[in-house]
Write a protein that holds these residues in place. Structure first.
Motif, short mmCIF file in Angstrom:
data_model
loop_
_atom_site.label_atom_id
_atom_site.label_comp_id
_atom_site.label_asym_id
_atom_site.label_seq_id
_atom_site.Cartn_x
_atom_site.Cartn_y
_atom_site.Cartn_z
N ALA A 176 0.69 -1.22 0.02
CA ALA A 176 -0.07 -0.07 -0.07
C ALA A 176 0.73 1.17 0.01
CB ALA A 176 -0.94 -0.05 1.37
N LEU A 177 0.62 2.00 -0.92
CA LEU A 177 1.27 3.44 -1.00
C LEU A 177 0.24 4.76 -0.95
CD1 LEU A 177 3.43 2.84 -4.20
CD2 LEU A 177 4.12 2.12 -1.91
N THR A 178 0.73 5.96 -0.74
CA THR A 178 0.08 7.05 -0.84
C THR A 178 -0.01 7.51 -2.17
OG1 THR A 178 1.89 8.58 -0.26
CG2 THR A 178 0.89 7.68 1.56
N ASP A 179 -0.65 8.51 -2.40
CA ASP A 179 -0.91 9.15 -3.97
C ASP A 179 0.49 9.83 -4.17
OD1 ASP A 179 -1.43 11.05 -2.41
OD2 ASP A 179 -2.93 11.86 -3.35
N THR A 180 1.41 9.98 -3.22
CA THR A 180 2.69 10.48 -3.62
C THR A 180 3.95 9.64 -3.58
OG1 THR A 180 3.16 10.83 -1.25
CG2 THR A 180 2.01 12.58 -2.15
N GLY A 181 3.70 8.18 -3.53
CA GLY A 181 4.57 7.37 -3.63
C GLY A 181 5.07 6.65 -2.35
N ARG A 182 4.52 7.40 -1.19
CA ARG A 182 5.06 6.89 0.11
C ARG A 182 4.55 5.62 0.55
NH1 ARG A 182 3.44 7.64 5.50
NH2 ARG A 182 1.61 9.14 4.66
N LEU A 233 -0.88 -4.25 -5.50
CA LEU A 233 -0.75 -2.79 -5.15
C LEU A 233 -1.81 -2.18 -4.93
CD1 LEU A 233 1.54 -0.74 -4.95
CD2 LEU A 233 1.14 -0.24 -7.82
N ASN A 234 -2.11 -1.23 -3.94
CA ASN A 234 -2.94 -0.25 -3.56
C ASN A 234 -2.55 1.20 -3.44
OD1 ASN A 234 -5.58 -2.03 -3.06
ND2 ASN A 234 -4.01 -3.23 -2.02
N ILE A 235 -3.16 2.00 -3.98
CA ILE A 235 -2.70 3.34 -3.67
C ILE A 235 -3.78 4.17 -3.30
CG2 ILE A 235 -1.45 5.26 -4.77
CD1 ILE A 235 -0.68 3.32 -7.03
N ALA A 236 -3.62 4.99 -2.21
CA ALA A 236 -4.65 5.64 -1.39
C ALA A 236 -4.53 6.93 -1.60
CB ALA A 236 -4.74 5.35 0.14
N HIS A 259 -8.80 6.40 -4.69
CA HIS A 259 -8.09 5.02 -4.31
C HIS A 259 -7.85 4.33 -5.78
CE1 HIS A 259 -7.55 0.96 -2.82
NE2 HIS A 259 -6.95 1.75 -1.92
N CYS A 260 -6.93 3.56 -5.78
CA CYS A 260 -6.74 2.84 -6.92
C CYS A 260 -6.09 1.53 -6.46
CB CYS A 260 -6.15 3.51 -8.13
SG CYS A 260 -4.60 3.78 -8.15
N GLY A 261 -5.96 0.39 -7.64
CA GLY A 261 -5.27 -0.90 -7.10
C GLY A 261 -5.15 -1.67 -8.45
N LEU A 262 -4.10 -2.60 -8.43
CA LEU A 262 -3.95 -3.36 -9.42
C LEU A 262 -3.49 -4.66 -8.81
CD1 LEU A 262 -2.21 -0.34 -9.64
CD2 LEU A 262 -2.04 -1.35 -12.27
N ILE A 263 -4.11 -5.81 -9.54
CA ILE A 263 -3.89 -7.13 -8.92
C ILE A 263 -3.56 -8.17 -10.02
CG2 ILE A 263 -4.54 -9.16 -7.44
CD1 ILE A 263 -6.52 -7.37 -6.47
N PRO A 264 -2.44 -8.73 -10.05
CA PRO A 264 -2.11 -9.87 -11.25
C PRO A 264 -3.19 -10.97 -11.25
CG PRO A 264 -0.45 -10.02 -9.48
CD PRO A 264 -1.28 -8.55 -9.30
N THR A 265 -3.73 -11.42 -12.36
CA THR A 265 -4.70 -12.31 -12.26
C THR A 265 -4.36 -13.47 -13.03
OG1 THR A 265 -6.26 -10.43 -12.05
CG2 THR A 265 -7.32 -12.47 -12.54
N GLY A 266 -3.05 -13.68 -13.58
CA GLY A 266 -2.72 -14.75 -14.11
C GLY A 266 -2.94 -14.84 -15.50
N SER A 287 -7.63 7.14 3.46
CA SER A 287 -6.22 7.35 3.59
C SER A 287 -5.47 6.63 4.93
CB SER A 287 -6.05 8.85 3.70
OG SER A 287 -6.97 9.29 4.83
N THR A 288 -6.57 5.94 5.48
CA THR A 288 -5.92 5.24 6.71
C THR A 288 -6.38 3.76 6.50
OG1 THR A 288 -7.89 5.93 7.81
CG2 THR A 288 -6.09 7.15 8.33
N PRO A 289 -5.70 2.88 5.54
CA PRO A 289 -6.27 1.47 5.70
C PRO A 289 -5.91 0.92 6.81
CG PRO A 289 -4.87 2.19 3.69
CD PRO A 289 -4.88 3.43 4.72
N LEU A 290 -6.98 -0.12 6.82
CA LEU A 290 -7.08 -1.06 8.23
C LEU A 290 -6.07 -2.20 8.41
CD1 LEU A 290 -10.71 -0.55 9.05
CD2 LEU A 290 -8.74 0.89 9.93
N GLN A 291 -5.93 -2.57 7.11
CA GLN A 291 -5.14 -4.00 7.11
C GLN A 291 -3.42 -3.66 7.11
OE1 GLN A 291 -6.73 -5.43 3.32
NE2 GLN A 291 -8.54 -6.21 4.36
#
Length: 387
Positions: A74-80, A195-198, A203-210, A345-349
């Motif tokens: 998980a990243l912020t929208d600035t890449g942190r 990859l999750n970006i908050a 918010h956006c995310g990308l997941i490899p699906t095979g 901006s405060t993911p719980l996992q």
């Protein structure tokens, strides 16, 4: 054990999963779907450890068809960097992997495992009537079906829920997703990391699906009457976000874009009548923020199968016992999803909490550790009523 005639309304993930479980227990199951064929819409499904464990218990192994995920970043929208979770550790601790799979593939595998005469298409349920010793389902074409029990797996606009429980329909949360499942040359599509970006308001995310497929989504505030954004508009909103967001958006078109508003159900205390119950989105539709909607549906199907594995006469006590077991945990996950959706901006996992968070909300994982569910299923029979 008494063999029951079970009518399942809906041939989505939940309807097909419970059909597999109950056919295996020897019941006579018929699944009725309003569409003319299996639904192939939707993008990818993240089947977490609780979901893959439930599927295994139902006789379905999706690992060969999906992509095992090994980490969650998980990243912020600035890449942190916000946090990173080792899903290999989760797999080891919980005894089942996390697998990303196209929704259409999961649906196809669940359907292929059923006998050929179980599925009926083009049958839109328009009403349910319960009687002391049977239940009747009416269809839009004027036909009907009679059984001993009906299970509503017909989604957020469930007709079964409307007729046997009532109450308000699912309500919008104020967010929506723009998503797709496309072939991609991006490195993230070839890996095993989500990859999750908050950002504060996106918010956006990308997941490899095979097989080179990449599941991607973009979440933004949205309410009825707002415009549905195009890819060009998403490119403007997410300009400057960390790679590979801009590269992904440059590679897709409006034809790849699916849109769905987020909704949430009030989870009732009782999910049915004397000869009916619900599962999945029909009873606890939730935002996709913690990617648990399909997994909670699979847990519903698994637990309901356990309760209906030994029916002796009236099924109502078993239905109410299933609901008592599932409601507290499904309600906790629904609340977590709603909270996470509202506080992007405060993911719980967090890494340290993720395995425990998943395990303590899963009936399947509780069974593996010998907790309350196993005792409930193997000791005295449940009594009628809901506390």
């Amino acid at each position: 054990m008494e063999t029951m005639r079970v009518l399942v309304i809906g041939a989505g993930i939940g309807g097909l999963a419970i059909a597999n479980g109950l056919v295996d227990k020897g019941h006579q199951v018929q699944v009725y779907e309003h569409a003319d064929a299996l639904r192939t819409t939707g993008a990818g499904i993240t089947v977490w450890s609780n979901g893959t464990a439930a599927l295994r218990e139902l006789g379905i192994d999706i690992e060969p068809s999906g992509r095992q995920l090994r980490s969650l970043r998980a990243l912020t929208d600035t890449g942190r960097l916000l946090w990173e979770a080792d899903l290999g550790e989760v797999t080891e601790r919980l005894g089942a992997p996390t697998v990303q799979i196209p929704r259409r593939t999961l649906i196809a595998e669940l359907a292929a495992a059923l006998p050929a005469d179980v599925l009926h298409f083009g049958r839109q349920c328009v009403g349910v009537t319960e009687h002391p010793d049977h239940v009747v389902v009416e269809f839009a074409d004027g036909s009907s079906a009679t059984g001993d029990l009906v299970i509503g797996a017909d989604g957020q606009r469930s007709v079964v829920r409307r007729d046997v429980v009532g109450g308000r329909p699912a309500r919008p949360t104020g967010w929506a997703s723009w998503q797709g499942l496309t072939m991609s040359d991006l490195p993230v599509a070839q890996g095993h990391q989500t990859l999750n970006i908050a950002g504060r308001a996106a918010h956006c995310g990308l997941i490899p699906t095979g097989g080179g497929l990449l599941h991607w989504w973009f979440d933004l505030p949205w309410k009825a009457g707002d415009p549905v954004l195009s890819v060009a508009e998403l490119r403007r909103v997410f300009r400057g976000w960390p790679e590979p967001v801009e590269a992904l958006l440059a590679s897709v078109t409006d034809d790849d874009l699916g849109f769905f508003p987020h909704i949430r159900h009030r989870v009732p205390r009782v999910w049915g009548g004397p000869r009916s119950t619900l599962l999945g989105d029909a009873v606890h539709a939730m935002p996709p923020a913690v990617a648990q909607a399909a997994n909670q549906t699979l847990e519903d199907a698994w637990l309901l199968t356990q309760y209906l594995s030994d029916v002796d006469g009236n099924p109502e006590p078993l239905l109410r016992a299933y609901e008592r077991e599932r409601r507290p945990r499904a309600l906790k996950v629904s609340r977590t999803a709603a909270l996470t959706s509202a506080q992007r901006s405060t993911p719980l996992q967090r890494l340290a909490k993720f395995p425990r968070w998943l395990a303590t909300r899963s009936q399947v994982m509780s069974l593996r550790s010998g907790s309350n569910v196993l005792r409930c299923l193997t000791t005295s029979r449940p009594t009628v009523g809901v506390t």
